[in-house]
Each structure stands twice: as structure tokens, then as C-alpha cells.
Write an enzyme that holds these catalytic residues in place. Structure first.
Site, short mmCIF file in Angstrom:
data_model
loop_
_atom_site.label_atom_id
_atom_site.label_comp_id
_atom_site.label_asym_id
_atom_site.label_seq_id
_atom_site.Cartn_x
_atom_site.Cartn_y
_atom_site.Cartn_z
NE ARG A 143 55.31 -11.95 -7.59
CZ ARG A 143 54.95 -10.67 -7.52
NH1 ARG A 143 55.80 -9.71 -7.82
NH2 ARG A 143 53.73 -10.34 -7.15
CD GLU B 6 48.05 -12.02 -8.28
OE1 GLU B 6 47.24 -11.89 -9.21
OE2 GLU B 6 48.71 -11.06 -7.84
CG ASN C 262 51.18 -11.88 -10.35
OD1 ASN C 262 50.23 -11.12 -10.25
ND2 ASN C 262 51.69 -12.51 -9.30
CB SER D 262 57.29 -5.48 -9.30
OG SER D 262 56.24 -5.82 -8.45
CE LYS E 84 43.59 -11.68 -8.77
NZ LYS E 84 44.42 -10.76 -9.54
CE LYS F 100 42.35 -13.19 -4.55
NZ LYS F 100 43.64 -13.86 -4.88
CD GLU G 9 46.57 -9.45 -12.36
OE1 GLU G 9 47.45 -9.59 -11.49
OE2 GLU G 9 45.69 -10.29 -12.58
N GLY G 10 47.36 -5.75 -9.57
CA GLY G 10 48.11 -4.62 -9.06
C GLY G 10 47.73 -4.16 -7.67
NE ARG H 191 54.97 -9.52 -2.98
CZ ARG H 191 53.86 -9.56 -3.70
NH1 ARG H 191 53.28 -8.45 -4.10
NH2 ARG H 191 53.31 -10.72 -4.03
P1 ADP Z 1 46.41 -8.48 -7.19
O1 ADP Z 1 46.28 -8.99 -8.59
O2 ADP Z 1 45.71 -7.20 -6.95
O3 ADP Z 1 47.82 -8.51 -6.71
P2 ADP Z 1 46.00 -10.75 -5.40
O4 ADP Z 1 45.18 -11.92 -5.77
O5 ADP Z 1 47.47 -10.96 -5.39
O6 ADP Z 1 45.57 -9.53 -6.33
O7 ADP Z 1 45.54 -10.23 -3.98
C1 ADP Z 1 46.16 -9.11 -3.34
C2 ADP Z 1 46.56 -9.46 -1.94
O8 ADP Z 1 45.44 -9.92 -1.19
C3 ADP Z 1 47.58 -10.59 -1.84
O9 ADP Z 1 48.88 -10.12 -1.99
C4 ADP Z 1 47.32 -11.14 -0.46
O10 ADP Z 1 47.95 -10.36 0.53
C5 ADP Z 1 45.82 -10.97 -0.30
N1 ADP Z 1 45.13 -12.22 -0.71
C6 ADP Z 1 44.69 -12.53 -1.94
N2 ADP Z 1 44.14 -13.75 -1.99
C7 ADP Z 1 44.22 -14.25 -0.74
C8 ADP Z 1 43.82 -15.49 -0.12
N3 ADP Z 1 43.20 -16.44 -0.79
N4 ADP Z 1 44.09 -15.63 1.20
C9 ADP Z 1 44.71 -14.66 1.91
N5 ADP Z 1 45.10 -13.48 1.39
C10 ADP Z 1 44.87 -13.28 0.08
MG MG Z 2 49.07 -10.07 -6.23
#
Ligand code: ADP
Ligand code: MG
Length: 480
Positions: free
Chosen positions: A124, A139, A141, A146, A310, A370, A374-375, A456
Site C-alpha cells: 500500500r 510512505e 508499506n 490494513s 523508511k 522518522k 512501522e505502524g 483515511r
Molecule cells: P508509519 O509507518 O508509522 O505508518 P508514516 O510514515 O505513515 O509512518 O507516518 C505516520 C503518519 O504521520 C502518517 O499517516 C501521516 O498522517 C503523518 N505523516 C507522515 N509523513 C508525513 C509528511 N511528510 N507530511 C505530513 N504528514 C506526514
Molecule cells: Mg503509515
């Protein structure tokens, strides 16, 4: 003209709430509430209305899915040496998690007769739309993605509410046009992806082993996929936790079987195993290695899972690296991929890294930091970044990436969460699913498909968006 959400009177909102809840409970748009009793469920956190989403951005995300699949397939197969070098470094930074998964990969290789080279990815790719209406990747995945099951249901309920006149305050007619409200086919497309793995494994009668978290609240999302797998492909599935694996299965001549029935397992589908909390004792780490070392096709293999780091995402924003992974990629596809990136920096000794360190300390408001996790719930946002970094040894900074924040538009909506109504401005994240079946040794690609989408949303004041974690909700798009 973009339609705003319909203006409904309080009693009309109440009718809408009731209709939404009843549809959700009838059709399995559900999630167990916190501290649940397994006989009592609730509507999943969901928006009253579909959220406006630009159709060109929607189309771009869908268009690039197969190219992204191919990119990650390339990284895990033909470009494996490159990936292994990166993972070796990450493993040193993050010994307790990335390090242990990497160790499992290395240990699984010791007896190569027992390793299945074919890996199945249900991927995803997540995006937000920036102020110029462009999709920008959050990101990619590679494990345990899910909401593909529930996404189909949210699209359906929003269509139902529209057709049923619940969005109209005057004539009980429809508020949106039908073609403005697409329904994601992810619940059946992800089942199709699993079925392709099963068929590739053998033409015989086998089962899918679904690895679940103990106390999982998002069960119904998974069950929709399992039910489709049985109804559409005649394939049964068996659920167990990582902790149960070694007592409830057995391996004979490199094949994995369910002990109680001696059903042969063709595909191990992970809906667990992506976060440190999933490995709460050493026996569970052993179970992961045990699962890796047999001929069942893993969805995904530990190496495919690790390609979702990442750090890999950061490196893959560089066009030269993309070209070296996919030498045959046409320019138009490369441009499309690159158009979805925001700047992601390393925090290492390189020139870029040095610049990024300065940025992180001087203009943190533009960034999210970051770790290799994950998660949800792991990132460090904006003004918290300098303090966080100052508590680390600078030699540890290389384990993090610094990403430009995407600033999506706010939209008015109403979130229904365990009977409570939250009227607020929300921001949304689109996910597009993909399925890929490929050989990690030869690079051969057997299947590569787009597999539906997910929206979402979360209240705009919150940085994180985990639905099960209590930050967000499932939504669907109104294309404009
Ligand atoms: P995880 O692997 O924990 O899901 P993500 O990279 O998806 O990590 O980051 C979690 C959440 O943080 C995302 O769902 C989003 O809401 C927010 N986020 C992450 N990166 C960005 C970004 N570059 N700009 C704005 N919001 C972000
Ligand atoms: Mg995420």
C-alpha cells in the site's frame, strides 16, 4: 465547483447517524472497541460524508501503483545486494528490531533448500494531496497493510447514504452524482492477490495461514478478505498468532502443515509481525524464523518486509537510483513517480545529510523526523525535532530520515467514533493497494497489479493518523 458537505439540521444528522450505524453493523463496517468482549462490536470509526478529493490526483496515484510495485520488486530481487548493504547498516543502528529481522533473513539462508524464493507482496502506497492538488507519497508499506477490507464497505455506505437521500436536506434526493463516489474493490482485489500466491504454489488443495495479533481489534477488515478468498476462489484460511505457530503447525520435508487437519499451507499472510511489540518474547522471534524456513510463500518474506524501511524510501526518491533499479523504465513513468515525492533527507555525513541536520535544527517546523518503524506513533514532528535529536548521540542520527511535511487541505466533515460525533476540519490520506508475486532470486515477476484504494482521515490538529490507534477514521472519496 467543489461541493461542501450538505447542511443538515440536528434531527437530519441524527437520522444520518442512525442509518450509518445500522448499515455498518449490518454489513461489517465494524471494529472491536478498546477492551472488547468478542461478542460485542461497534461501527468502525468512519466519516459521515465522503471527503472531496481531486480526481487528477486520484488518477495519478492509481497510475503509478504498478510502477511502485515494480520498483520494490526490483529492490528485493535484481538489486538485492544494494538492499542488503543498506539493511546491514540499519541493522546496526536499530539492533533490536531491524537487526533481528535482518538476522532472521541471514539465518534463513543457511539451508537454502528450505527457502521459498517466491515472495508475495500486498503493498500500500500512502499519499497526501498538497496545496497544488498533487499527490505526494507519505510512505510505501510492504507488510500487513490494513483497511483494504473496510475500504470497500465505506465506499458502499457513503453511496447508500447518498442514494437513500440522507445527504439531502430538502427533497430526499441524491446530493452527489454516482460517478463522483467510486467504491474501492480492494476487499476482493487483495483476496485475488492471495489466491494468485496459492495457485502459484500448487494446483492442489492448500490453505492460507493468516498470522494475526493477539487481541486484534481490526478483525473484520481481515475477515472481508478471507471471506472473499473462500467465496471467490474456494480457498480456506486459518488464523493464528505468531506465538501459536510452532504448536499448531508442523514442517515436513520443507512443507508447512496445520497440525490439527494436516492441511498444507501455501501462503503465510502476515497481519502481524511489523512492529517490535509483535515480538514480545524470544519464542516469537523463533517462530518468525521457523515460518521463513519452509516452502510456503510468505506474504511478505522478511526481505520484502525490510525493503519497506523508511531509509530505502528516502534513497528511492533519487532518480539515478530508480533508473539503476529499473533500467527499462520509460521517462514518462519515471516522471510520474518522481512527481509524487517530497524531499526526504538522510541525516548522515553526506553533503545532503549535513544540510538536513542544519535544517532540522533551524527550521524544524517544515519537517517530520522518522525512525525505521512501522505502524504509527513513532514519528517526531516539527518543533519537537531539535530536542529529540539533542538527546541522541549524533552518530545515531543516521538511523532517521528527515521528510518535508505535506500540507493537505482541510475539509469539513463529521466523524462517528463509538457513538460519539466529532464535527471538525479533517485532513485525509489516500492509500493505493498493489499485489505482486515475484521471485526474489531471479527477479521474475509473475503478477503485478493495482488492487484498489483507501481513504483515511483525521482531525486536522492531529499529527498522526492511526485508525486503530485512535487517531483517525476510515473515509471515502468524493471526486471533484
Ligand atoms: P508509519 O509507518 O508509522 O505508518 P508514516 O510514515 O505513515 O509512518 O507516518 C505516520 C503518519 O504521520 C502518517 O499517516 C501521516 O498522517 C503523518 N505523516 C507522515 N509523513 C508525513 C509528511 N511528510 N507530511 C505530513 N504528514 C506526514
Ligand atoms: Mg503509515
Amino acid at each position: 465547483m467543489v461541493k461542501e458537505v450538505p447542511l443538515l439540521s440536528p434531527s437530519q444528522q441524527n437520522e444520518l447517524k442512525q442509518a450509518l450505524t445500522q448499515w455498518a453493523l449490518t454489513n461489517g463496517l465494524t471494529m472491536f472497541p478498546p477492551n472488547f468482549d468478542e461478542n460485542v462490536t461497534a461501527a468502525a470509526p468512519v466519516t459521515f460524508y465522503p471527503t472531496p478529493f481531486p480526481h487528477t490526483a486520484f488518477k495519478t496515484a492509481i497510475d503509478v501503483q504498478k510502477v511502485f510495485n515494480e520498483l520494490y520488486i526490483g529492490v528485493v530481487s535484481r538489486h538485492k545486494t544494494w538492499l542488503l548493504e543498506i539493511l546491514e547498516t540499519l541493522a546496526q543502528f536499530d539492533q533490536d528490531f531491524t537487526g533481528k529481522l535482518f538476522e532472521i533473513y541471514l539465518k534463513s539462508l543457511v539451508d537454502d533448500k528450505s527457502v521459498q524464493p517466491v515472495s508475495l507482496g500486498l503493498f500500500r502506497s500512502d499519499y497526501m494531496v498538497n496545496q497544488d492538488d498533487e499527490v505526494k507519497q507519505v510512505e510505501f508499506n510492504t507488510v500487513s497493510v490494513s483497511f483494504g477490507g473496510l475500504s470497500t464497505k465505506v465506499g458502499q455506505v457513503h453511496r447508500y447514504l447518498n442514494q437513500g437521500g440522507f445527504y439531502d436536506n430538502k427533497y430526499s434526493s441524491t446530493y452527489y452524482d454516482d460517478d463522483e463516489l467510486p467504491v474501492s474493490n480492494s476487499a476482493s482485489e487483495l483476496a485475488r492477490g492471495l489466491a494468485q500466491g496459492v495457485k502459484h504454489y500448487s494446483s492442489g488443495n492448500t490453505v492460507v495461514l493468516v498470522i494475526v495479533q493477539p487481541g486484534e481489534r481490526n478483525v473484520f477488515d481481515q475477515k472481508h478478505i478471507e471471506f472473499n478468498l473462500l467465496a471467490e476462489y474456494g480457498i480456506r484460511s486459518v488464523r493464528m498468532t505468531l506465538e501459536e505457530v510452532q504448536t499448531k503447525t508442523t514442517i515436513n520435508q520443507h512443507k508447512l502443515y496445520i497440525k490439527s487437519t494436516m492441511d498444507e499451507v501455501s501462503v503465510v499472510y502476515y497481519r502481524s509481525g511489523y512492529a517490535p511489540s509483535d515480538y514480545y518474547n524470544d519464542q516469537i522471534w523463533d517462530a518468525r524464523l521457523y515460518l521463513e524456513k519452509n516452502m510456503a510463500i510468505k506474504c511478505p518474506s522478511v526481505l520484502t518486509q525490510l525493503s519497506g524501511a523508511k531509509k530505502v524510501q528516502q534513497l528511492l526518491t533519487q532518480p539515478e537510483i530508480i533508473k539503476s533499479v529499473l533500467p527499462d523504465l520509460v521517462d514518462a513513468d519515471l516522471e510520474k513517480l518522481v512527481s509524487t515525492f517530497v524531499k526526504i533527507y538522510p541525516l548522515d555525513e553526506s553533503e545532503e545529510g549535513t544540510y538536513a541536520k542544519k535544517e532540522a535544527l533551524e527550521s524544524p517546523g517544515k519537517y517530520v523526523l522518522k525512525p525505521q518503524r512501522e505502524g504509527g506513533g513513532n514519528n517526531i514532528y516539527k518543533e519537537d525535532i531539535p530536542d529529540f535529536l539533542s538527546k541522541l548521540n549524533e552518530s545515531e542520527w543516521g538511523a532517521y530520515i528527515l521528510m518535508e511535511l505535506i500540507k493537505p487541505a482541510n475539509h469539513e466533515n463529521v466523524i462517528l467514533r463509538q457513538g460519539e460525533i466529532i464535527s471538525d476540519n479533517i485532513i485525509s490520506e489516500l492509500g493505493t493497494f498493489g499485489t505482486a508475486l515475484f521471485n526474489e532470486d531471479s527477479g521474475e515477476i509473475y503478477e503485478n497489479e493495482y488492487a484498489g484504494w483507501l481513504l483515511r482521515s483525521k482531525v486536522s490538529s492531529s499529527d498522526e493518523g492511526g485508525v486503530a490507534a485512535g487517531f483517525g477514521c476510515v473515509d471515502s472519496v468524493y471526486l471533484f
